[in-house]
Write a protein that holds these residues in place. Structure first.
Motif: not given
Ligand code: SF4
Ligand code: SF4
Length: 120
Positions: A27-31, A53-59, A61-68
């Motif tokens: 789960c990463h619903d709160c990221c 910028d890409a992470a912000l545009a998608a609301l 975090c740039p440190h969120l990956g496929a595995g969390g």
């Protein structure tokens, strides 16, 4: 002790006292976009402006990956606080057995106000 040493000690103090708990695996619903102090930022891998910028545009975090979270051991204080207080309650009902002490929570918020934080 210089300012950065003092901040490092404060972060360590909070990290040791904010209670940990088990999340729903994967789960990463709160990221999302989060703020961190310069001491915390220095411990995180650098992201390019485009990645940020890409992470912000998608609301996100740039440190969120496929595995969390890819920086779990060094995640900022606000990520650690999430779910440990009714003010930042987990939307999925997860929580530690004992929530963060209210006095400590207030100290963390004061730290957020007093120390410059930037978008991760
Ligand atoms: S605190 Fe809740 S929403 Fe955030 S990762 Fe854990 S289970 Fe998911
Ligand atoms: S640092 Fe990790 S826990 Fe915090 S918002 Fe980013 S991915 Fe989520």
């Amino acid at each position: 002790m210089d300012k950065l040493d003092k901040q490092s000690r404060t972060i360590k103090f909070f990290r040791e006292r904010i209670p940990a708990f088990a999340c729903i695996p994967g789960c990463h619903d709160c990221c999302g976009p989060v703020l961190a102090s310069s001491v915390e930022m220095a411990r995180l891998p650098r992201k390019s402006e485009q990645e940020q910028d890409a992470a912000l545009a998608a609301l996100s975090c740039p440190h969120l990956g496929a595995g969390g979270c890819q920086v779990y051991e060094e995640r900022p204080l606000v990520c650690r606080l999430f779910g440990t207080t009714p003010r930042l309650a987990c939307p999925n009902g997860k929580r530690p057995a004992v929530m963060v002490a209210p006095a400590l929570e207030q100290r963390v918020y004061r730290y957020f106000e007093q120390v410059r934080h930037v978008l991760v």
